[in-house]
Design an enzyme around this catalytic site. Sequence first.
Site, PDB file in Angstrom:
ATOM      1  N   SER A 120       0.815  -1.215   0.000  1.00 19.42           N
ATOM      2  CA  SER A 120       0.000   0.000   0.000  1.00 19.42           C
ATOM      3  C   SER A 120       0.846   1.262   0.000  1.00 19.42           C
ATOM      4  CB  SER A 120      -0.919   0.009   1.230  1.00 19.42           C
ATOM      5  OG  SER A 120      -0.149  -0.080   2.420  1.00 19.42           O
ATOM      6  N   HIS A 141      -2.233  -2.668  -6.113  1.00 12.93           N
ATOM      7  CA  HIS A 141      -2.729  -2.354  -4.776  1.00 12.93           C
ATOM      8  C   HIS A 141      -4.253  -2.423  -4.727  1.00 12.93           C
ATOM      9  CE1 HIS A 141      -3.392   0.863  -1.449  1.00 12.93           C
ATOM     10  NE2 HIS A 141      -3.454  -0.358  -0.958  1.00 12.93           N
ATOM     11  N   GLU A 153      -5.060   0.249  -7.587  1.00 11.82           N
ATOM     12  CA  GLU A 153      -3.969   1.098  -8.051  1.00 11.82           C
ATOM     13  C   GLU A 153      -2.927   0.210  -8.728  1.00 11.82           C
ATOM     14  OE1 GLU A 153      -3.268   4.965  -5.342  1.00 11.82           O
ATOM     15  OE2 GLU A 153      -2.888   3.093  -4.306  1.00 11.82           O
ATOM     16  N   ASN A 191      -3.089   6.279  -0.342  1.00  8.96           N
ATOM     17  CA  ASN A 191      -2.647   6.457   1.042  1.00  8.96           C
ATOM     18  C   ASN A 191      -1.912   7.770   1.277  1.00  8.96           C
ATOM     19  OD1 ASN A 191      -3.702   4.222   2.439  1.00  8.96           O
ATOM     20  ND2 ASN A 191      -2.222   2.896   1.443  1.00  8.96           N
TER      21      ASN A 191
END
Length: 285
Positions: A120, A141, A153, A191
């Site tokens: 992540s 991800h 992602e 993130n």
Amino acid sequence: MTVKEVMVIGAGQMGAGIALVFARSGYEVKLYDADIGALKRGKQYIEKIFEKDVAKGKMEADTKEQALNRLQLVVDLDADPITADFIIEAVVEKLEVKKDVFRRLDELAPSHSLFATNTSSLPITEIAAVTGRAEQFIGMHFMNPVPVMKLVEIIRGLETSDATYQTVQQLAEALGKQDVEVKDFPGFASNRILMPMINEAVYTVFEGVASIEDVDQVMKLGMNHPMGPLQLADFIGLDTCLSIMEILHEGFGDSKYRPCPLLRQYVQAGRLGKKAGKGFYSYTD
């Protein structure tokens, strides 16, 4: 390339979820974990989700059985030759652990196998560099919970080939996911945006601006978020949130990413969130 068989490394919540969506989408799946208990829990999780889907009319009973028959549990990578066309890792979010996993896979997997990491926040290029197939290495991800969340992602490393990217993009589409290509920077896009918000929410509690419940209410009622940031942090895992904030802080060298002391204290106390039974909130189930 055509992907027929997939291997998932790590049978935790993310790994089991990834194995589930691949099996549900018609792929032969091998789910590996050195911990037989984790493997059993992973399979139970998959069976539970499928049973709920059948009960809700989202899946036929025979479709469920077919998907489960496509799933094979593996506890020893050396027991049989690896034959997977695509191998995705979903182990603990620690750089050296992931590097060790891919060093071993690079020795055991056939030369045509594509490698992906579900990290992540960690650098794709750096992990790929420990293998002899950086052009066949990519970041994929998934969001948690994997069976529900649509976004994936896709992160190219410096050496990732166009062919590898296109194959993984096609995989995401085959799984019914919406892919977004992002650059190989700490935290990627998701993130880098989400974790500082969570961290700031923790600071708001730490500095006595508002209570835990009121911080979440502000974001739910005032910003129309389906879940408050502190409740979401509990769901993600406070240790994971702390780890990502540390990666952002180290990667960018900017004080705005400094983890809140209260977040660190909760992790030190073992209050890791829902999985531990207690985080910002208490969980009895």
